[in-house]
Design an enzyme around this catalytic site. Sequence first.
Site, PDB file in Angstrom:
ATOM      1  N   HIS A 106       0.846  -1.207   0.000  1.00 25.69           N
ATOM      2  CA  HIS A 106       0.000   0.000   0.000  1.00 25.69           C
ATOM      3  C   HIS A 106       0.873   1.245   0.000  1.00 25.69           C
ATOM      4  O   HIS A 106       1.970   1.249   0.539  1.00 25.69           O
ATOM      5  CB  HIS A 106      -0.951   0.028   1.201  1.00 25.69           C
ATOM      6  CG  HIS A 106      -0.270  -0.179   2.515  1.00 25.69           C
ATOM      7  ND1 HIS A 106       0.114  -1.410   2.963  1.00 25.69           N
ATOM      8  CD2 HIS A 106       0.110   0.701   3.477  1.00 25.69           C
ATOM      9  CE1 HIS A 106       0.698  -1.297   4.149  1.00 25.69           C
ATOM     10  NE2 HIS A 106       0.719  -0.021   4.476  1.00 25.69           N
ATOM     11  N   HIS A 108       0.673   5.294   1.168  1.00 25.05           N
ATOM     12  CA  HIS A 108      -0.020   6.270   2.006  1.00 25.05           C
ATOM     13  C   HIS A 108       0.003   7.628   1.304  1.00 25.05           C
ATOM     14  O   HIS A 108       1.050   8.042   0.788  1.00 25.05           O
ATOM     15  CB  HIS A 108       0.698   6.461   3.344  1.00 25.05           C
ATOM     16  CG  HIS A 108       0.789   5.241   4.204  1.00 25.05           C
ATOM     17  ND1 HIS A 108      -0.054   5.022   5.267  1.00 25.05           N
ATOM     18  CD2 HIS A 108       1.636   4.190   4.182  1.00 25.05           C
ATOM     19  CE1 HIS A 108       0.284   3.879   5.875  1.00 25.05           C
ATOM     20  NE2 HIS A 108       1.303   3.356   5.225  1.00 25.05           N
TER      21      HIS A 108
HETATM   22  P1  5GP Z   1       1.758   0.287   7.318  1.00 22.07           P
HETATM   23  O1  5GP Z   1       2.125   0.430   8.758  1.00 22.07           O
HETATM   24  O2  5GP Z   1       1.701  -1.177   6.967  1.00 22.07           O
HETATM   25  O3  5GP Z   1       2.575   1.097   6.379  1.00 22.07           O
HETATM   26  O4  5GP Z   1       0.296   0.894   7.159  1.00 22.07           O
HETATM   27  C1  5GP Z   1      -0.852   0.228   7.518  1.00 22.07           C
HETATM   28  C2  5GP Z   1      -1.914   1.267   7.658  1.00 22.07           C
HETATM   29  O5  5GP Z   1      -3.154   0.604   7.743  1.00 22.07           O
HETATM   30  C3  5GP Z   1      -1.775   2.129   8.929  1.00 22.07           C
HETATM   31  O6  5GP Z   1      -1.679   3.484   8.558  1.00 22.07           O
HETATM   32  C4  5GP Z   1      -3.050   1.828   9.705  1.00 22.07           C
HETATM   33  O7  5GP Z   1      -3.562   2.968  10.341  1.00 22.07           O
HETATM   34  C5  5GP Z   1      -3.981   1.304   8.634  1.00 22.07           C
HETATM   35  N1  5GP Z   1      -4.985   0.381   9.119  1.00 22.07           N
HETATM   36  C6  5GP Z   1      -4.824  -0.610  10.034  1.00 22.07           C
HETATM   37  N2  5GP Z   1      -5.970  -1.303  10.193  1.00 22.07           N
HETATM   38  C7  5GP Z   1      -6.878  -0.739   9.355  1.00 22.07           C
HETATM   39  C8  5GP Z   1      -8.252  -1.018   9.073  1.00 22.07           C
HETATM   40  O8  5GP Z   1      -8.872  -1.919   9.625  1.00 22.07           O
HETATM   41  N3  5GP Z   1      -8.855  -0.223   8.145  1.00 22.07           N
HETATM   42  C9  5GP Z   1      -8.204   0.793   7.513  1.00 22.07           C
HETATM   43  N4  5GP Z   1      -8.905   1.507   6.631  1.00 22.07           N
HETATM   44  N5  5GP Z   1      -6.914   1.095   7.765  1.00 22.07           N
HETATM   45  C10 5GP Z   1      -6.253   0.328   8.675  1.00 22.07           C
END
Ligand code: 5GP
Length: 143
Positions: A106, A108
Amino acid sequence: MSLNGTYDPDNIFAKILRGEIPCAKVYEDDQVLSFMDAFPQTSGHTLVIPKTPSRNLLDTDPDMLTHVIHTTQTIASAVKTALDPDGIVITQFNGAPAGQTVFHLHFHILPRYTGGQMRDHASGQMADMDVLKQLAAKINAAL
Ligand code: 5GP
């Protein structure tokens, strides 16, 4: 999870893609989905993911990656139009030591405002779904 782990089909984004848990959808086509981050670091924090399983940038098919990053540019432009930020941060993490917490690729999109704060990554408070849906609709309308 290290960079060498296997894809977990029960990660939270896989569940969102299967419709098993709700999201505030901004946009989708046959290859990608964009939705609001549920724990936003800034108001308008939006995510873009491929529909095909990959854990990170390194194990993603290059053609899919091209479409995901192109979509990220398109959604970032819509965020600019809809929310009028002073800046936009794009982030993407590979592996837990790099800050990744959900192991489905993903990007951001984080709107920033002069003088405004950005909460730490993966530390946010869960946002109200109605507020996220309003933001998603506003961004979608600017596409
Ligand atoms: P990472 O840490 O892997 O770069 O980003 C994961 C993102 O997913 C985080 O920004 C977190 O806030 C988001 N996130 C975690 N659980 C959920 C969820 O259940 N729904 C949504 N829409 N975002 C989520």
